[in-house]
Design a protein around this motif. Structure first.
Motif, PDB file in Angstrom:
ATOM      1  N   PHE A 250      -0.404  -4.886  -7.926  1.00 25.65           N
ATOM      2  CA  PHE A 250       0.408  -3.781  -7.396  1.00 25.65           C
ATOM      3  C   PHE A 250       1.442  -3.246  -8.379  1.00 25.65           C
ATOM      4  O   PHE A 250       1.994  -2.161  -8.153  1.00 25.65           O
ATOM      5  CB  PHE A 250       1.118  -4.227  -6.094  1.00 25.65           C
ATOM      6  CG  PHE A 250       0.171  -4.415  -4.951  1.00 25.65           C
ATOM      7  CD1 PHE A 250      -0.064  -3.387  -4.044  1.00 25.65           C
ATOM      8  CD2 PHE A 250      -0.517  -5.602  -4.788  1.00 25.65           C
ATOM      9  CE1 PHE A 250      -0.944  -3.545  -2.998  1.00 25.65           C
ATOM     10  CE2 PHE A 250      -1.410  -5.784  -3.744  1.00 25.65           C
ATOM     11  CZ  PHE A 250      -1.630  -4.750  -2.837  1.00 25.65           C
ATOM     12  N   ASP A 295      -1.179   6.979  -1.845  1.00 24.25           N
ATOM     13  CA  ASP A 295      -2.054   5.969  -2.441  1.00 24.25           C
ATOM     14  C   ASP A 295      -2.639   4.989  -1.439  1.00 24.25           C
ATOM     15  O   ASP A 295      -3.162   3.962  -1.810  1.00 24.25           O
ATOM     16  CB  ASP A 295      -1.290   5.215  -3.543  1.00 24.25           C
ATOM     17  CG  ASP A 295       0.202   5.196  -3.286  1.00 24.25           C
ATOM     18  OD1 ASP A 295       0.572   5.301  -2.095  1.00 24.25           O
ATOM     19  OD2 ASP A 295       0.968   5.105  -4.237  1.00 24.25           O
ATOM     20  N   ASN A 296      -2.556   5.328  -0.157  1.00 27.16           N
ATOM     21  CA  ASN A 296      -3.124   4.467   0.880  1.00 27.16           C
ATOM     22  C   ASN A 296      -2.754   2.996   0.677  1.00 27.16           C
ATOM     23  O   ASN A 296      -3.601   2.108   0.629  1.00 27.16           O
ATOM     24  CB  ASN A 296      -4.649   4.635   0.917  1.00 27.16           C
ATOM     25  CG  ASN A 296      -5.160   4.392   2.331  1.00 27.16           C
ATOM     26  OD1 ASN A 296      -4.398   3.935   3.188  1.00 27.16           O
ATOM     27  ND2 ASN A 296      -6.420   4.680   2.562  1.00 27.16           N
ATOM     28  N   HIS A 299      -3.772   0.213   3.262  1.00 24.97           N
ATOM     29  CA  HIS A 299      -5.168  -0.184   3.132  1.00 24.97           C
ATOM     30  C   HIS A 299      -5.343  -1.144   1.942  1.00 24.97           C
ATOM     31  O   HIS A 299      -5.991  -2.193   2.040  1.00 24.97           O
ATOM     32  CB  HIS A 299      -6.013   1.084   2.950  1.00 24.97           C
ATOM     33  CG  HIS A 299      -7.477   0.834   2.995  1.00 24.97           C
ATOM     34  ND1 HIS A 299      -8.093   0.337   4.116  1.00 24.97           N
ATOM     35  CD2 HIS A 299      -8.434   0.999   2.057  1.00 24.97           C
ATOM     36  CE1 HIS A 299      -9.395   0.204   3.854  1.00 24.97           C
ATOM     37  NE2 HIS A 299      -9.615   0.587   2.615  1.00 24.97           N
ATOM     38  N   LYS A 300      -4.699  -0.774   0.845  1.00 24.73           N
ATOM     39  CA  LYS A 300      -4.783  -1.608  -0.357  1.00 24.73           C
ATOM     40  C   LYS A 300      -4.174  -3.000  -0.096  1.00 24.73           C
ATOM     41  O   LYS A 300      -4.745  -4.032  -0.486  1.00 24.73           O
ATOM     42  CB  LYS A 300      -4.020  -0.905  -1.490  1.00 24.73           C
ATOM     43  CG  LYS A 300      -4.095  -1.577  -2.828  1.00 24.73           C
ATOM     44  CD  LYS A 300      -3.409  -0.707  -3.887  1.00 24.73           C
ATOM     45  CE  LYS A 300      -3.170  -1.500  -5.162  1.00 24.73           C
ATOM     46  NZ  LYS A 300      -2.370  -0.764  -6.133  1.00 24.73           N
ATOM     47  N   ASN A 303      -6.484  -5.088   2.175  1.00 21.14           N
ATOM     48  CA  ASN A 303      -7.632  -5.618   1.425  1.00 21.14           C
ATOM     49  C   ASN A 303      -7.224  -6.796   0.541  1.00 21.14           C
ATOM     50  O   ASN A 303      -7.905  -7.819   0.475  1.00 21.14           O
ATOM     51  CB  ASN A 303      -8.245  -4.528   0.532  1.00 21.14           C
ATOM     52  CG  ASN A 303      -9.049  -3.551   1.352  1.00 21.14           C
ATOM     53  OD1 ASN A 303      -9.362  -3.820   2.522  1.00 21.14           O
ATOM     54  ND2 ASN A 303      -9.356  -2.403   0.777  1.00 21.14           N
TER      55      ASN A 303
END
Ligand code: FAD
Ligand code: ZN
Length: 474
Positions: A250, A295-296, A299-300, A303
């Motif tokens: 990240f 940048d969603n 969701h990242k 996951n």
């Protein structure tokens, strides 16, 4: 120095500077500013003056210099090392900056704002937010601590991992020096290599080199999206491993990574029972990701954490779904100090270590302490992302705790000697104040101490600016 009959005349002159209603002499009104937040230090003072401008601060400093009166700058009085508490001599003047609380300007284009020293940290955060910007310094005392105090202690907090400490967030300063002169360095320049930068000496000086009256600070884009997670991990070593993987995945989107030991959580749950419990686990991590909204990120993060659950790096985890849930997760972390305070006085250590050695510190310190103090218990939590641990020890019952406190020096020697061996620092955030003064001389080299003393003597030859803090008074 004034003689025994002169304090009245001195106080009359101060009242003429700040106005009689802003000079506190009544013992009941004075009492709150003579004791520190933890109740560990109580001093005495002639009075507390509450100046309304830098010019008034200058006039006060000149009066103190002429009368030989020691000055103790004080912000929100939330410091944890006795830095804002006068000594017991009763001849000092407390100088409170609270009335100087104006946001002087906000410059959206330069991403900067200029504030007076007495602004509460939360007030500055709100002022930035009102123009769509972020002032990222964030800590549990933000409702009461002031930016002058944050600067004087080079405060850290929960977002240092991404945005740096107060030092990194400061573009310029204005301060009254111990000789009463105004040092004006309120530039909002990002680059300025024109000789010695006094700004960096005043930051972290704990009020020993002058009184900060205003600051130009950096602003950042306000993140549009924030994802907050509470994760269970097997051990501090597992948390360090997870931190490393999360940073790689990240980068700057990782804005906080906090470690919480089981006892910390237990104390918060005992004293703040209304907070919803997080998933149970041996150790806990509170992490936060922030992004621009394109940048969603959620969701990242989902996951990433699913993969970590699968590979066993985390045992459990939740992501806050609402702002209320996010606040509750942060409350579990931010109320640790408050919960400990309710349990009685603990011996606090605010240490920095190379992040890779945090687990080794915890493994090695425990047997060293229990060998000498068999029933000792410790609370370990903090900003793992910065290698900064709050490591606080106490005994469960109050009589045993009193006996432990009487042997504080021995405890500190064990903890700090190990920190030193592991190439860490005895103060990551809170400073030296009165609390760690003797340990500073134990670990700094003679050359380091001599340079620090030379600076102090050059700027404050009379030794009247917050004497007895960082160094012995002279
Ligand atoms: P004070 O306590 O009033 O003063 C602190 C020192 O600064 C003193 O030496 C004082 O003389 C000097 N000073 C104050 N104002 C000025 C000025 N205008 N000019 C020159 N010197 C001045 N700290 C962190 O870094 N990170 C944390 O996460 C954190 N969490 C905390 C959580 C809690 C619950 C509490 C109670 C404290 C926490 N702290 C933390 C410590 C404290 O809040 C910070 O050190 C804060 O920066 C102190 O600000 P203050 O205005 O209260 O300063
Ligand atoms: Zn902290």
């Amino acid at each position: 120095m004034y003689s025994a009959s002169e304090p009245t005349a001195f106080l009359t002159r101060l009242a003429a500077i700040v106005g009689a209603s802003h000079l506190i002499t009544d013992p009941a009104d004075l009492a709150p500013c003579l004791t520190d937040w933890r109740g560990r230090y109580t001093g005495r003072a002639l009075a507390a003056a509450r100046p309304g401008s830098a010019a008034e601060v200058q006039a006060i400093v000149r009066e103190c210099l002429a009368a030989g009166v020691a000055m103790v700058p004080q912000g929100g009085n939330t410091g944890l090392v006795g830095g804002a508490t006068p000594d017991v001599g009763g001849r000092a003047l407390v100088i409170q900056l609270a009335r100087m609380n104006r946001v002087r300007s906000i410059d959206r284009v330069n991403h900067a704002l200029v504030v007076e020293a007495g602004c509460a940290l939360a007030q500055i955060q709100s002022a930035a937010e009102a123009v769509g910007r972020l002032f990222p310094l964030s800590l549990a005392a933000e409702g009461s601590c002031q930016i002058g105090g944050n600067l004087a202690t080079n405060a850290g907090g929960v977002q240092v991992l991404r945005y740096g400490t107060m030092r990194d967030l400061t573009l310029g300063l204005e301060a009254v020096l111990p000789n009463g002169e105004l040092w004006s360095g309120l530039t909002a320049l990002r680059k300025n290599n024109t000789g010695y930068d006094l700004r960096h000496l005043l930051i972290g000086a704990e009020g020993t080199l002058g009184i900060i009256t205003a600051a130009a600070l950096k602003l950042f884009p306000l993140p549009a999206e924030t994802v907050t997670g509470w994760l269970g991990v097997a051990s501090p070593a597992a948390a360090i491993d997870l931190l490393s993987k999360t940073r790689m995945g990240f980068d700057a989107q990782l804005t906080a990574f906090e470690l919480i030991c089981p006892l910390s959580l237990q104390l918060v749950r005992r004293h703040f029972p209304h907070l919803p419990p997080p998933p149970s686990a041996p150790w806990h991590v509170l992490c936060e990701f922030s992004g621009s909204g394109e940048d969603n990120l959620r969701h990242k993060a989902e996951n990433f954490l699913t993969a970590r659950l699968r590979d066993g790096a985390i045992s459990d985890g939740i992501l806050a779904q609402t702002n209320a849930q996010r606040k509750n997760l942060w409350a579990l972390r931010e109320n640790i100090s408050e919960a400990q305070k309710k349990e009685g006085i603990s011996i606090k250590h605010d240490i920095a270590l190379p992040t890779s050695r945090v687990a080794e510190f915890l493994e090695r310190v425990e047997p060293l302490l229990t060998a000498r103090f068999p029933d000792i218990r410790h609370v370990a939590f903090g900003h793992l992302g910065d290698g900064n641990l709050h490591f606080n020890v106490s005994m469960q019952n109050s009589a045993a705790n009193a006996r432990l406190l009487a042997r504080e020096h021995e405890v500190n020697e064990i903890v700090y000697d190990l920190v030193h061996t592991l190439e860490g620092s005895i103060s990551a955030e809170h400073g030296i104040g009165q609390l760690k003064r003797e340990f500073l001389t134990r670990y700094k080299t003679p050359a380091q101490l001599a340079a620090m003393r030379a600076i102090k003597h050059a700027l404050d030859p009379a030794g009247l600016m917050n004497p007895g803090k960082i160094f012995e008074a002279f």
